[in-house]
Design a protein around this motif. Structure first.
Motif, short mmCIF file in Angstrom:
data_model
loop_
_atom_site.label_atom_id
_atom_site.label_comp_id
_atom_site.label_asym_id
_atom_site.label_seq_id
_atom_site.Cartn_x
_atom_site.Cartn_y
_atom_site.Cartn_z
N ILE A 162 -28.53 26.76 -45.36
CA ILE A 162 -28.33 27.22 -46.74
C ILE A 162 -29.10 28.52 -46.97
N TYR A 163 -30.35 28.56 -46.43
CA TYR A 163 -31.14 29.81 -46.56
C TYR A 163 -30.41 30.96 -45.88
N ALA A 164 -29.81 30.68 -44.69
CA ALA A 164 -29.11 31.73 -43.94
C ALA A 164 -27.94 32.27 -44.76
N ILE A 165 -27.19 31.36 -45.39
CA ILE A 165 -26.06 31.78 -46.23
C ILE A 165 -26.56 32.67 -47.37
N LEU A 166 -27.68 32.26 -47.98
CA LEU A 166 -28.19 32.99 -49.14
C LEU A 166 -28.77 34.35 -48.74
N VAL A 167 -29.40 34.43 -47.58
CA VAL A 167 -29.93 35.72 -47.11
C VAL A 167 -28.78 36.70 -46.90
N LEU A 168 -27.71 36.23 -46.26
CA LEU A 168 -26.54 37.07 -46.02
C LEU A 168 -25.92 37.52 -47.36
N THR A 169 -25.82 36.56 -48.29
CA THR A 169 -25.29 36.88 -49.63
C THR A 169 -26.18 37.91 -50.31
N GLY A 170 -27.49 37.72 -50.19
CA GLY A 170 -28.45 38.62 -50.81
C GLY A 170 -28.30 40.05 -50.30
N ILE A 171 -28.07 40.20 -48.99
CA ILE A 171 -27.91 41.54 -48.39
C ILE A 171 -26.69 42.23 -49.00
N PHE A 172 -25.57 41.50 -49.06
CA PHE A 172 -24.34 42.08 -49.62
C PHE A 172 -24.51 42.36 -51.13
N PHE A 173 -25.20 41.45 -51.82
CA PHE A 173 -25.42 41.62 -53.27
C PHE A 173 -26.24 42.88 -53.54
N LEU A 174 -27.33 43.04 -52.78
CA LEU A 174 -28.19 44.22 -52.98
C LEU A 174 -27.44 45.51 -52.64
#
Lengths: 98, 196
Positions: free
Chosen positions: A71-83
């Protein structure tokens, strides 16, 4: 009372504390707007308070504080695209100013 | 055929399937709202003049709505705690309260929209109102979606508690993750639109 129920009771108490903190931070957010600061400090302060509230909701209500690695891995990837999305227009702003 | 990993954690992911599913869905939702926040930044930094939200919008009503949504988040998480404590009666009260608070949020939002329309302030009036109505409208649709799911789990969907309580508890956790995300979006929308 079973161990599970005792643990759930402890969780419930934490949720109430988080709830009170969120209400207090809402008051802080609104109070800051009455200071009529210039754009940069007001945006910075508003985002800091909103981020603290977001941290509380995601970590405690959404249980991210004790979640699995995937779940953390999914969120880190999402965070990169979001930023990337957020900073894309800011680069345009700097181009315009520069 | 039994659907696998509705209760037990999958050995390779470490979570039950619905939890992985909802987090992937929420990741797509982050990108959806992220694109709109990005548009907001682009519009605001590119505008010659931009109004302060508090000069046009109703801050006390929006503050009340923030309190309503935060309260609905704690009733949501408490409904999950109640199921973990095997207290179905308490669960029904909390999940019912969550649905009601969602309804209160929408009524307050409708009052706000109504006041704007009375003064002929439509999305076509200016860029600020266009992005305000787009962001809050999309958020409102998410609230409605969450209310439908929660109302189902309050009513007909709660039958699963008798046949498969563990799976039902997981369903409520997943529904809660969505609801808290909706709260999280509002936590950022409120200062960005109303206070800055």
């Amino acid at each position: 009372m079973s161990n599970t129920q005792a643990s759930n009771g402890a969780h419930a108490r934490i949720y109430v504390v988080v709830f009170v903190a969120l209400l207090a931070l809402t008051i802080v957010t609104v109070s800051l707007s009455y200071l009529h600061l210039s754009v940069f400090p007001s945006v910075l302060l508003a985002l800091i308070v909103a981020s603290i509230k977001g941290y509380l909701v995601s970590n405690y209500f959404m249980h991210l504080i004790s979640e699995r690695r995937l779940i953390y891995a999914i969120l880190v990837l999402t965070g990169i695209f979001f930023l990337s999305l957020i900073f894309l227009p800011l680069s345009h702003f700097h181009d315009r100013v520069g | 055929m039994q659907i696998p990993y509705t209760v037990a954690e999958r050995p390779d992911t470490g979570v039950f399937n619905a939890k992985l599913g909802i987090w992937l869905f929420l990741a797509s939702e982050v990108m959806l709202f992220g694109a709109l926040f990005s548009s907001y930044i682009l519009l605001r930094t590119g505008a010659l003049a931009w109004p302060h939200g508090y000069t046009i919008l109703n801050v006390p009503l929006a503050t009340l709505n923030t309190v309503v949504l935060i309260t609905s988040s704690i009733t949501m998480v408490m409904s999950w705690v109640a199921l973990r404590n095997r207290d179905f009666g308490k669960y029904r009260k909390y999940i019912g309260g969550t649905v009601l608070l969602g309804f209160v949020f929408l009524i307050i939002k409708a009052i706000e929209y109504g006041a704007k329309f009375e003064h002929h302030l439509y999305p076509s009036e200016n860029t600020f109102l266009a992005i305000y109505f787009t962001l809050t409208g999309l958020h409102g649709l998410h609230v409605i979606g969450g209310m439908i799911v929660n109302a189902y789990f309050w009513g007909p969907g709660s039958k699963m508690w008798v046949t498969d309580p563990e799976r039902f508890t997981n369903r409520i956790e997943v529904a809660g993750l969505y609801w808290h995300f909706v709260d999280l979006v509002w936590i950022f929308l409120f200062p960005v639109l109303y206070l800055l």
